[in-house]
Design an enzyme around this catalytic site. Structure first.
Site, PDB file in Angstrom:
ATOM      1  CB  SER A 281     -26.362   2.425 -12.713  1.00  0.00           C
ATOM      2  OG  SER A 281     -25.801   3.004 -13.890  1.00  0.00           O
ATOM      3  CG  ASP A 282     -20.355   3.250  -9.563  1.00  0.00           C
ATOM      4  OD1 ASP A 282     -19.897   4.090 -10.353  1.00  0.00           O
ATOM      5  OD2 ASP A 282     -19.768   2.911  -8.535  1.00  0.00           O
ATOM      6  CB  CYS A 283     -19.768   4.589 -14.640  1.00  0.00           C
ATOM      7  SG  CYS A 283     -20.318   6.273 -14.332  1.00  0.00           S
TER       8      CYS A 283
END
Length: 743
Positions: A281-283
């Site tokens: 996932s993007d952060c």
């Protein structure tokens, strides 16, 4: 077993760093030897797949959950080392100390040189491997010290206002795909067993601003735009580049957040493309499923949904709730086991569970970090990316024995414009002023004044800097923006719009300063523009004699710019983006329709077209031939022409092949880049340019996103810029074309 000779060599090494590494390697070797007898996941006689199964089976539930977040702790009883997955390498090993700083991604796109891009990525991964061993030897297992790079960014640069467009390779899906695959190949290497580093395609998918809306924005592009524009680079990196990782985006697509989007992840990425690497996932993106998109009720539901959909690794904190999600029946331990196994396989491929001596990538010396070879490679990439946009009366190149050159502008002496974003640290930064000073004669009276502040009005009204231009044989004004003005929302501290750009102009203070110089100058005015995106220069175009677009050119940017200005090398970069006249030519930023966007669909005349770039020599395209003019669905077509350097200087040319549909249909691209090749030609020399297109290359996308063989009339055009009237007006050589008909 490690040999006695190797052991003695290590002990005799004078370098303290190498001694630490040798001791560390020996420790790991003996540890692996003793543990492998008991723990099958350390036994290299088994396959990676089997070993991953053994390791997952040996873990407790809490241990499993601890391994699916970006900062994974050690599990001493199992011989599992601490590891942090988060690392960046857009144009060099980033945020991890000393490393070579190459030109930013958009500059690599401007090179149109896949071979050079792959060499750059190979250099980056070499430095990464060498740095990794040193970091491990001193106990640094933290962020940015690992081998899993969340790179490259292959989101299409659909709108020049997007601050992170600088990280990409441009606005064209084909160019993005070719450069992206080359970069992945360079990062990951070609060893049959081990990855050198692990690349990651981001941000999947349909993600290109606005930055302030990315945590809750829902995008619903047409299926045609999705498959024609937004997905091709991701597909290429998966199916041709075998990219190891994919990062899910923040935004939603068709109502579902990207990190829980079954259509994107299950149907397309895994089933259609056959992706079997890891997905991160993007952060904070999993927390956005409920916080931003309000798609779930709480973080536990979000974590379960992401895990069930296929997200292996959570950058953030949401997966700390997976145990609760299992207890509530929202997901199962079997699903967790599968996601963890897929994730661990990447660590096995990197050799992180094998004796150090088994992996040839571990033989790289620390001396390779920011070595002279890599420094020269950074310069070469900068040279090939610089775009000459204007050169009235051939004022460039300048004579090195020029008597009184004047260098000015807010970025002439700045290292900020060399860095771009996501950068390393180097002691070899060469500003444009320094590069020019190193190039001109020692008898030259070089003068410098900053003249204008970058992003705000000068406070002192008594500014003598414009008047110096009246005494100069030539004035070189270095203007532009920097990563302080455009970039990611958390980093662009000078941006009033969280990293995006409200308009495409230079800051007004810079515009005013260039106008003052133009009013006072006696010699030619050369404008050097630093930027990661399009800068609308329409107010200044007529005031300047020459314009160089140098992007964010890396640590050797100053030397490269000087080589171009003084004629050691002819400029050969070509625009990977369209530069509009102004922001008024663009559709609304929030609109993801490709209508009126990029060179494919823009009907208004831009300031500078896609693919454009001048040279110090002249090129001619002649004698185009095709092997067939009438084609059916199973036919390939080969098109060729002669390219000749008719000027007086050796130079690189970039031949570009476009498919041009001639039968007018709604939302059919006006031009489609299909192939490109870069070649070096001596003065007076000719070379045959030849491209072959398959039936698939000739198909067009319909409204459902399917490729169709559309009967009708087309042109195949070869030139060195977009085959438009604007390109010819600006001085591009006349392209050649052949007509074909699809039956």
């Amino acid at each position: 077993m490690i040999s006695k000779n190797c052991f003695h060599v290590c002990l005799k090494t004078s370098s303290l760093i190498l001694r630490h590494i040798c001791i560390f390697l020996l420790f790991l070797l003996f540890s692996f030897t003793s543990h492998a007898q008991k723990q099958k996941w350390l036994d290299t006689s088994y396959s990676f797949n089997e070993r991953a199964d053994f390791l997952v089976e040996a873990m407790t539930l809490d241990e499993k959950i601890s391994q699916i977040v970006d900062a994974t702790p050690a599990i001493p009883r199992l011989g599992v080392q601490e590891y942090n997955w988060w690392n960046e390498a857009l144009h060099g090993v980033a945020r991890n100390g000393k490393a070579t700083i190459f030109p930013q991604g958009i500059a690599m796109g401007a090179s149109f040189n896949t071979e050079l891009v792959q060499k750059v990525a190979e250099a980056i991964s070499d430095e990464a491997r060498a740095k990794f061993l040193i970091s491990q030897s001193i106990g640094n297992y933290g962020k940015y010290a690992g081998l899993t790079f969340w790179t490259p960014n292959v989101n299409i640069f659909r709108d020049p206002r997007w601050g992170r467009g600088q990280e990409t390779y441009g606005e064209d899906p084909y160019l993005m795909s070719e450069i992206g695959v080359a970069f992945v190949n360079g990062l990951q290497g070609n060893h049959p067993k081990y990855l050198k580093t692990a690349a990651c395609a981001k941000h999947y998918a349909v993600h290109s601003g606005p930055e302030p809306l990315r945590h809750h924005f829902d995008v619903s592009p047409s299926k045609k735009d999705l498959y024609e524009t937004y997905l091709p680079a991701f597909e290429a990196l998966v199916t041709r580049g075998n990219v190891e990782g994919v990062m899910g985006a923040y935004n939603a697509i068709y109502g579902q957040p990207a990190c829980s989007n079954e259509f994107l992840i299950k149907d397309i990425l895994k089933k259609e493309w056959g992706f079997n690497g890891y997905i991160v996932s993007d952060c904070g993106a999993i927390a956005d499923i409920h916080n931003g998109h309000q798609y779930t009720n709480n973080i536990t539901e979000s974590a379960a949904l992401a895990l069930n959909t296929g997200i292996n690794l959570n950058c953030g904190y949401a997966y700390s709730h997976i145990k609760q999600a299992i207890e509530e029946g929202l997901t199962t331990e079997d699903v967790l086991d599968q996601r963890l196994k897929e994730l661990l396989l990447t660590r096995f491929k990197l050799g992180l569970f094998d004796p150090i001596e088994m992996n040839p990538h571990n033989q790289l010396s620390p001396d390779i970090i920011n070595c002279q070879k890599h420094i020269q490679l950074a310069k070469q990439m900068a040279l090939e990316s610089i775009v000459l946009l204007k050169n009235d009366n051939s004022v460039l190149p300048l004579d090195k024995n020029i008597k009184t050159p004047y260098v000015t502008g807010p970025f002439a002496a700045s290292t900020d414009v060399l860095f771009a974003n996501y950068y390393g640290i180097s002691s070899n930064m060469v500003t444009i002023l320094e590069g020019i000073a190193n190039k001109v004669s020692l008898g030259t009276s070089l003068n410098y004044r900053m003249g204008a502040l970058p992003f705000q009005k000068n406070l002192n009204p008594k500014n003598w800097a414009p008047h110096v231009a009246a005494t100069a044989d030539a004035t070189i004004a270095v203007v532009g923006i920097s990563a302080d003005m455009e970039g990611e929302e958390v980093d662009a501290i000078a941006s009033p719009s969280q990293g995006d750009r409200v308009n495409l102009k230079l800051p007004q203070n810079q515009i005013n300063y260039v106008k003052e110089i133009a009013d006072k100058k006696t010699g030619p005015l050369i404008l050097v523009v630093c930027s990661g995106s399009a800068v609308a220069l329409h107010e200044l175009y007529d005031l300047c004699d020459a314009i160089l677009y140098v992007w964010y050119p890396g640590e050797q940017g100053g030397n490269a710019v000087a080589d171009i200005i003084f004629g050691d090398v002819s400029p050969s970069g070509h625009l990977p983006i369209t530069i509009p006249q102004s922001v008024e030519q663009l559709p609304p930023f929030e609109d993801y329709s490709m209508h009126e966007r990029t060179y494919k669909y823009m009907t208004e005349t831009p300031l500078f077209p896609f693919g454009f770039g001048l040279s110090y020599t002249q090129f001619e395209f002649n004698d185009i031939k095709v092997n067939k003019t009438i084609l059916r669905k199973k036919d390939n077509v080969t098109v060729s022409c002669q390219l000749t350097n008719t000027g007086q200087m050796q130079a690189d040319a970039v031949a570009q092949l476009y498919l041009v549909p001639e039968d007018d249909e709604v939302e059919t691209p006006q031009y489609i880049l299909k192939r490109f090749i870069r070649m070096k030609l001596g003065k007076g020399k000719s070379q045959k340019v030849e491209f072959t297109l398959s039936p698939d290359d000739l198909m067009l996308f319909d409204e459902e996103g399917d490729k169709r063989w559309k009967k009708g009339n087309y042109k195949l055009v070869i030139g060195n810029a977009l085959p438009s009237e604007r390109s010819l007006e600006l001085g591009a050589p006349k392209p050649v074309h052949a007509s074909i008909e699809l039956h």
